[in-house]
Design an enzyme around this catalytic site. Structure first.
Site, short mmCIF file in Angstrom:
data_model
loop_
_atom_site.label_atom_id
_atom_site.label_comp_id
_atom_site.label_asym_id
_atom_site.label_seq_id
_atom_site.Cartn_x
_atom_site.Cartn_y
_atom_site.Cartn_z
N ARG A 147 84.36 47.83 67.53
CA ARG A 147 85.78 47.07 67.53
C ARG A 147 85.47 45.64 67.32
O ARG A 147 84.66 45.07 67.81
CB ARG A 147 86.29 47.42 68.95
CG ARG A 147 87.79 46.91 69.06
CD ARG A 147 88.28 46.94 70.48
NE ARG A 147 88.21 45.54 71.21
CZ ARG A 147 89.02 45.29 71.97
NH1 ARG A 147 90.06 46.10 72.59
NH2 ARG A 147 89.06 44.14 72.38
N TYR A 159 94.39 37.92 71.16
CA TYR A 159 93.89 38.92 72.12
C TYR A 159 92.38 39.48 71.81
O TYR A 159 92.12 39.45 70.40
CB TYR A 159 94.68 40.10 72.09
CG TYR A 159 93.97 41.50 72.68
CD1 TYR A 159 93.89 41.41 73.98
CD2 TYR A 159 93.52 42.28 71.95
CE1 TYR A 159 93.09 42.58 74.48
CE2 TYR A 159 92.54 43.46 72.52
CZ TYR A 159 92.40 43.34 74.06
OH TYR A 159 91.99 44.43 74.53
N ASP A 210 92.14 46.74 67.69
CA ASP A 210 93.05 46.80 68.87
C ASP A 210 94.33 45.90 68.43
O ASP A 210 93.95 44.60 68.48
CB ASP A 210 92.29 46.45 70.23
CG ASP A 210 93.21 46.83 71.15
OD1 ASP A 210 94.41 47.07 71.05
OD2 ASP A 210 92.70 47.03 72.52
N HIS A 212 96.88 45.76 70.66
CA HIS A 212 97.27 45.45 71.87
C HIS A 212 98.92 45.33 71.95
O HIS A 212 99.28 44.21 72.32
CB HIS A 212 96.48 44.28 72.59
CG HIS A 212 96.25 44.42 73.69
ND1 HIS A 212 96.72 43.82 74.87
CD2 HIS A 212 95.06 45.22 74.27
CE1 HIS A 212 96.06 44.07 75.95
NE2 HIS A 212 95.09 45.11 75.87
N GLU A 236 94.50 50.74 67.31
CA GLU A 236 94.84 50.97 68.45
C GLU A 236 96.19 50.31 69.17
O GLU A 236 96.12 49.08 68.66
CB GLU A 236 93.61 50.49 69.53
CG GLU A 236 93.90 50.67 70.65
CD GLU A 236 92.66 50.26 71.75
OE1 GLU A 236 91.42 50.29 71.11
OE2 GLU A 236 92.50 49.96 72.76
N GLU A 262 95.94 53.92 76.56
CA GLU A 262 95.10 53.13 77.83
C GLU A 262 96.15 52.98 78.85
O GLU A 262 95.50 52.85 79.99
CB GLU A 262 94.57 52.17 77.23
CG GLU A 262 95.11 50.95 76.89
CD GLU A 262 94.36 49.52 76.28
OE1 GLU A 262 93.22 49.90 75.64
OE2 GLU A 262 94.67 48.55 76.84
N ARG A 283 93.96 57.90 73.86
CA ARG A 283 92.96 57.10 74.69
C ARG A 283 92.96 57.20 76.15
O ARG A 283 92.65 55.91 76.98
CB ARG A 283 92.98 55.75 73.86
CG ARG A 283 92.76 55.70 72.61
CD ARG A 283 92.44 54.30 72.25
NE ARG A 283 91.21 53.68 72.89
CZ ARG A 283 91.57 52.67 73.88
NH1 ARG A 283 92.66 52.21 74.34
NH2 ARG A 283 90.37 52.27 74.53
N GLU A 339 85.00 54.50 74.30
CA GLU A 339 84.98 52.68 74.46
C GLU A 339 83.93 52.68 75.55
O GLU A 339 83.79 52.98 76.50
CB GLU A 339 86.23 52.21 74.99
CG GLU A 339 86.16 50.90 75.12
CD GLU A 339 87.86 50.38 75.57
OE1 GLU A 339 88.37 50.84 75.86
OE2 GLU A 339 87.67 48.96 75.17
N TRP A 402 101.49 41.32 76.11
CA TRP A 402 100.14 40.87 76.12
C TRP A 402 99.32 42.00 75.48
O TRP A 402 99.59 43.06 75.56
CB TRP A 402 99.67 40.67 77.43
CG TRP A 402 98.23 40.00 77.41
CD1 TRP A 402 97.54 38.91 76.67
CD2 TRP A 402 96.99 41.02 77.98
NE1 TRP A 402 96.29 39.03 76.80
CE2 TRP A 402 95.74 40.26 77.54
CE3 TRP A 402 97.05 42.26 78.48
CZ2 TRP A 402 94.70 40.85 77.63
CZ3 TRP A 402 95.83 42.70 78.79
CH2 TRP A 402 94.79 42.36 78.45
#
Ligand code: KDG
Ligand code: MG
Length: 402
Positions: A147, A159, A210, A212, A236, A262, A283, A339, A402
């Site tokens: 990643r 991030y 990612d 995020h 992601e 996640e 995920r 991951e 975030w």
């Protein structure tokens, strides 16, 4: 057979972890992870006040019934606190059952579907050059999938960017620190990173990114399109997913694979995403989604729609979750990737485990159970340290994801 006692162990060997230990009247015990990053003590209270008093005296072999008791029986369903508490109990019960059977956990799930589990590591840097170097370091370590995150000019603490090491630890202060975001700047910068990575290392390794939860669906579709030439394994969390239908637009505008899950707790969070084939990878983790018992339901639903797993495995998921995840991944037919953000040496010492990394794959061990324990005496030497995740604000002060 009965659950004789249960206790919650809170420790901070470099970061906070909440661990549940269930002891049976036959001396066999099981370990579960209940860590909720930045909100740890809420799960401790839930377990101690509302779960443990019910568990003592129950038959630990009745995993399904205990799961239903804690889920349906609470009346108040779902949510990260409840589902992590249930997950911890579920992990500990599977650990006990596998120890009683004298088998590694994956055998109870149905046996081996693969030899090892492909994992991805976290490369990051303050700028593109640093991230390119970091990816090179992972390639040298033998990783097949990486990643990549980079700092973006004009964005404060983008991030996924650490402060001087390969990994990063976002829960870094007792009160949330403020980080920045600017979608236009990121949309211009991120494709340049992957252009440089492919120009430097070619196309042999899997690359992931990612987002995020930062982009709107249209912006995420723009990013997905811009990244298509670089053939990512996935992007992601490209948009928040409370509204699962948000993924329809993204899906219809890009062929870059999409991963999400996640922050999901149950199968209901992914139902539309899976059934409409709006995503490629789910995920959810053993910890986040109610343990092995519930994650298995999610994976089975996903398999019907050719969606593969891609379990969350950041450092706030303890080695206990990693042990369970690796047994799960070793069995699950529609495995995608795992991951693997390495834990610190201090964490690994508190949680002795038998999984191992070799040439880009993780292998679960053959010990009965999930193969992860807790050294309680050592854990006691690392008391809880309040630590929060950051918040994000746009340049004009607006609070963002975030
Ligand atoms: O606690 C939050 C972290 O687990 C999360 O920020 C890490 O996004 C993450 C990831 O993909 O590992
Ligand atoms: Mg993520």
């Amino acid at each position: 057979m009965k659950i004789l006692s249960a206790k919650v162990i809170v420790c901070s060997p470099g970061r906070n972890f909440v661990t549940l230990k269930l002891v049976t009247d036959q001396g066999v015990y099981g370990i579960g992870d209940a860590t909720l990053n930045g909100r740890e003590l809420a799960v401790v209270a839930y377990l101690e006040n509302h779960v443990i008093p019910c568990l003592v005296g129950m038959d630990p072999r009745r995993i399904e019934d205990i799961w239903q008791y804690l889920y349906r029986g609470a009346y108040w369903r779902r949510g990260p606190v409840t589902m992590r508490a249930i997950a911890a109990v579920d992990m500990a019960l599977w650990d006990i059952k596998a120890k009683l059977a004298g088998m590694p956990l994956y055998q109870l799930l149905g046996g081996r579907s693969r030899d090892g589990v492909m994992v991805y590591g976290h490369a990051n840097g303050r700028d593109i050059a640093e991230t390119v170097d970091a990816v090179g370091q992972y390639i040298e370590l033998g990783y097949q999938a990486i990643r990549a995150q980079t700092g973006v000019p004009g964005i404060k603490d983008a991030y996924g960017v650490g402060r001087g090491s390969l990994s990063y630890e976002p829960a870094d202060a007792a009160l949330p620190t403020v980080t920045g975001w600017d979608t236009a700047k990121a949309l211009r910068h991120v494709p340049q990173l992957f252009d440089k990575l492919r120009a430097t290392y070619g196309f042999e390794h899997q690359l992931l990114h990612d987002c995020h939860h930062r982009y709107t669906p249209r912006e995420a579709a723009t990013l997905g399109r811009a990244l298509e030439p670089f053939q990512l394994f996935w992007i992601e969390d490209c948009t928040p997913a409370e509204n699962q239908e948000a993924f329809r637009l993204i899906r219809h505008h890009t062929t870059t694979p999409l991963a999400v899950g996640e922050v999901f707790n149950t199968i209901w969070d992914v139902k539309d995403l899976i059934q409409n084939q709006w995503i490629d990878f789910v995920r959810c983790s053993v910890l986040g989604a109610g343990g092995i018992t519930h994650l298995r339901r999610i994976a089975d639903l996903a398999a019907l729609y050719q969606v593969r797993t891609g379990s969350h495995g950041a450092t706030d998921l303890s080695p206990v979750t990693m042990g369970c995840a690796l047994h799960f991944d070793t069995w699950v037919p529609n495995f995608g990737i795992q991951e693997y953000m390495r834990h610190s040496d201090a964490t690994d010492e508190v949680f002795p485990h038998d999984y191992r990394f070799e040439r880009g794959l993780l292998y679960c061990g053959e010990a009965p159970g999930h193969g992860v324990d807790i050294d309680e005496a050592l854990a006691a030497k690392h008391p809880y340290q309040p630590a929060c995740l950051p918040v994000t604000r746009l340049e004009d002060g607006t609070l963002w994801n975030w």
